[in-house]
Design an enzyme around this catalytic site. Structure first.
Site, PDB file in Angstrom:
ATOM      1  N   LYS A  71      -4.186   9.282 -57.117  1.00 40.23           N
ATOM      2  CA  LYS A  71      -4.183  10.860 -57.138  1.00 40.23           C
ATOM      3  C   LYS A  71      -3.928  11.257 -55.797  1.00 40.23           C
ATOM      4  O   LYS A  71      -3.956  12.196 -55.161  1.00 40.23           O
ATOM      5  CB  LYS A  71      -6.033  11.299 -57.198  1.00 40.23           C
ATOM      6  CG  LYS A  71      -6.173  11.497 -58.272  1.00 40.23           C
ATOM      7  CD  LYS A  71      -5.787  11.304 -59.733  1.00 40.23           C
ATOM      8  CE  LYS A  71      -4.894  12.346 -60.008  1.00 40.23           C
ATOM      9  NZ  LYS A  71      -4.701  11.916 -61.321  1.00 40.23           N
ATOM     10  N   GLY A  73      -0.470  10.803 -55.411  1.00 41.50           N
ATOM     11  CA  GLY A  73       0.563  11.606 -55.910  1.00 41.50           C
ATOM     12  C   GLY A  73       2.046   9.892 -56.523  1.00 41.50           C
ATOM     13  O   GLY A  73       2.687  10.102 -56.327  1.00 41.50           O
ATOM     14  N   TRP A  76       4.420  10.288 -58.997  1.00 47.02           N
ATOM     15  CA  TRP A  76       6.224  10.642 -59.075  1.00 47.02           C
ATOM     16  C   TRP A  76       5.922   9.913 -57.798  1.00 47.02           C
ATOM     17  O   TRP A  76       7.417   9.839 -58.299  1.00 47.02           O
ATOM     18  CB  TRP A  76       5.249  12.540 -57.846  1.00 47.02           C
ATOM     19  CG  TRP A  76       6.194  13.129 -57.840  1.00 47.02           C
ATOM     20  CD1 TRP A  76       7.080  13.642 -58.235  1.00 47.02           C
ATOM     21  CD2 TRP A  76       6.379  13.640 -56.533  1.00 47.02           C
ATOM     22  NE1 TRP A  76       8.115  15.087 -58.492  1.00 47.02           N
ATOM     23  CE2 TRP A  76       7.303  14.922 -56.793  1.00 47.02           C
ATOM     24  CE3 TRP A  76       5.501  14.009 -55.674  1.00 47.02           C
ATOM     25  CZ2 TRP A  76       8.056  16.254 -55.955  1.00 47.02           C
ATOM     26  CZ3 TRP A  76       6.095  14.399 -54.542  1.00 47.02           C
ATOM     27  CH2 TRP A  76       7.330  16.135 -54.907  1.00 47.02           C
ATOM     28  N   HIS A 156      -4.418   0.557 -56.606  1.00 53.19           N
ATOM     29  CA  HIS A 156      -5.179   0.749 -55.754  1.00 53.19           C
ATOM     30  C   HIS A 156      -5.892   0.445 -54.615  1.00 53.19           C
ATOM     31  O   HIS A 156      -6.777   0.671 -54.482  1.00 53.19           O
ATOM     32  CB  HIS A 156      -6.092   2.428 -56.795  1.00 53.19           C
ATOM     33  CG  HIS A 156      -4.923   2.961 -57.107  1.00 53.19           C
ATOM     34  ND1 HIS A 156      -4.050   3.632 -56.887  1.00 53.19           N
ATOM     35  CD2 HIS A 156      -5.218   3.434 -59.033  1.00 53.19           C
ATOM     36  CE1 HIS A 156      -3.793   4.662 -57.678  1.00 53.19           C
ATOM     37  NE2 HIS A 156      -4.283   4.427 -58.400  1.00 53.19           N
ATOM     38  N   PHE A 302      -2.635  15.977 -67.094  1.00 52.76           N
ATOM     39  CA  PHE A 302      -2.524  14.613 -66.399  1.00 52.76           C
ATOM     40  C   PHE A 302      -1.962  15.446 -65.366  1.00 52.76           C
ATOM     41  O   PHE A 302      -2.258  15.261 -63.947  1.00 52.76           O
ATOM     42  CB  PHE A 302      -2.143  13.458 -67.015  1.00 52.76           C
ATOM     43  CG  PHE A 302      -1.796  12.603 -65.610  1.00 52.76           C
ATOM     44  CD1 PHE A 302      -3.005  11.796 -65.357  1.00 52.76           C
ATOM     45  CD2 PHE A 302      -0.207  12.233 -65.144  1.00 52.76           C
ATOM     46  CE1 PHE A 302      -2.568  10.576 -64.846  1.00 52.76           C
ATOM     47  CE2 PHE A 302      -0.424  11.304 -64.478  1.00 52.76           C
ATOM     48  CZ  PHE A 302      -1.166  10.653 -64.254  1.00 52.76           C
ATOM     49  N   GLY A 306       1.312  19.758 -58.759  1.00 48.28           N
ATOM     50  CA  GLY A 306       1.724  19.111 -57.802  1.00 48.28           C
ATOM     51  C   GLY A 306       1.896  20.270 -56.850  1.00 48.28           C
ATOM     52  O   GLY A 306       3.176  19.700 -56.286  1.00 48.28           O
TER      53      GLY A 306
END
Length: 341
Positions: A71, A73, A76, A156, A302, A306
């Site tokens: 989480k 970014g 993106w 991650h 989801f 932003g």
């Protein structure tokens, strides 16, 4: 674990008291948990079989890793990197899910086929069940072992648990985000995904996050490992807040790191593609296929807002003070500071 595999970290089962507390509030997976190494990184027990394999994974010079705490970014930045490296192939980017173009290395650590089947509200053997089982139980590690180069690898996991030869061989982009925003986004994520089955409000989730009882934490250990390596020639350390504040400059910075010259026209078009409104509508990145398969809670999505700084809508005065003390304590003695939102 295969004794012939080099893995210098102890893997310990989470104690019974903490396990009981976690499974009381995360009612979806109902699995066991472990803590790894001196930092006690927290994972589900699937890490026992997969972690050592990842640590000994062979790295290719053409690999590009994106490393984040969840989480921060991640999706993106995945899209940004993939399009830069693939000559702005927007047609493929819209047609092929990001999970296939840029797999999560440790995907099968949480889910396996048995767990996947347990979340299906459909009859055994149906096409829908087969599709969902495949999605949930996909082993990113195995997929990437067979993938052609260049490979785009999302993870991650902290740097210390990634392959030993990684920094000396491949490119690594690390994105960090204000931990309060991470916690808020993570909370909404575990509310969205029915596989977590989280029962509780934000304060309860913050308790788990603060005490490193959500996967891939402790948060500060993870970020500080990368911060220490920020000047390594194969590491690009970025803040999510910088991406939000000045996306064109961030794109140029990533492009330079990846040795991909860009024109102003290309930067402008990529900014438009990555704009929140367009990104939220993009079926290849917004995971709406999981809704069709019955995995997402109604009323949640989801892609949320932003933006940076949204944590203020969730933290009352008491939580804000507690969070600031926690941040100050963990930043003491370092020069790591998060940009203002």
């Amino acid at each position: 674990m295969d004794k012939s595999i080099c893995f210098p970290f102890e893997i310990r089962d989470l104690d019974h008291e903490k396990t009981a507390e976690v499974t009381k509030h995360f009612t979806g997976l109902q699995i066991k948990y472990v803590q790894v190494g001196p930092e006690k990184y927290y994972f589900c027990e699937g890490y026992k079989r997969l972690g050592p394999k990842i640590y000994n994974m062979k790295i290719r010079s053409t690999d590009v890793f994106l490393v984040t705490v969840p989480k921060s970014g991640t999706t993106w930045t995945q899209e940004l990197i993939w399009l830069l490296k693939n000559d702005f192939d927007y047609n493929s980017a819209k047609a092929v899910p990001i999970t296939q173009r840029f797999p999560l290395l440790e995907q099968s650590m949480t889910h396996n086929s048995e767990i996947a089947r347990s979340h299906l509200n459909v009859d055994n053997g149906t096409e829908k069940q087969t599709q969902m089982t495949k999605i949930l139980s996909m082993c990113g590690f195995e997929v990437l072992q067979k993938a052609s180069s260049p490979r785009y690898i999302k993870t991650h996991l902290p740097l210390s648990l990634l392959p030993q030869e990684l920094l000396g061989t491949a490119k690594v982009v690390y994105v960090a985000r204000d931990p309060r925003d991470v916690a808020v986004s993570y909370y909404n994520h575990v509310r969205l995904m029915l596989t977590f089955g989280f029962q509780g409000d934000f304060k309860k989730f913050w308790h788990f996050f603060l005490n490193s009882l959500v996967s891939w934490t402790p948060y500060f250990s993870h970020v500080k490992e990368a911060w220490v390596m920020r000047n390594h020639p194969n590491v690009l350390f970025m803040f999510y807040e910088e991406l939000c504040k000045d996306l064109p400059s961030s794109i140029r910075r990533v492009a330079s790191f990846l040795d991909k010259p860009v024109t102003e026209e290309q930067v402008a078009r990529l900014c438009d593609h990555l704009s929140f409104d367009n990104f939220k509508k993009n079926q290849a990145v917004n995971y709406e296929n999981l809704r069709e398969l019955g995995l997402l809670r109604e009323g949640y999505s989801f892609m949320r807002k932003g933006k940076a700084g949204g944590w203020r809508d969730y933290f009352d005065e008491e939580l804000s003070a507690q969070a600031q003390r926690w941040i100050d304590d963990n930043l003491r003695g370092t020069d790591l500071r998060f940009p203002d939102a």
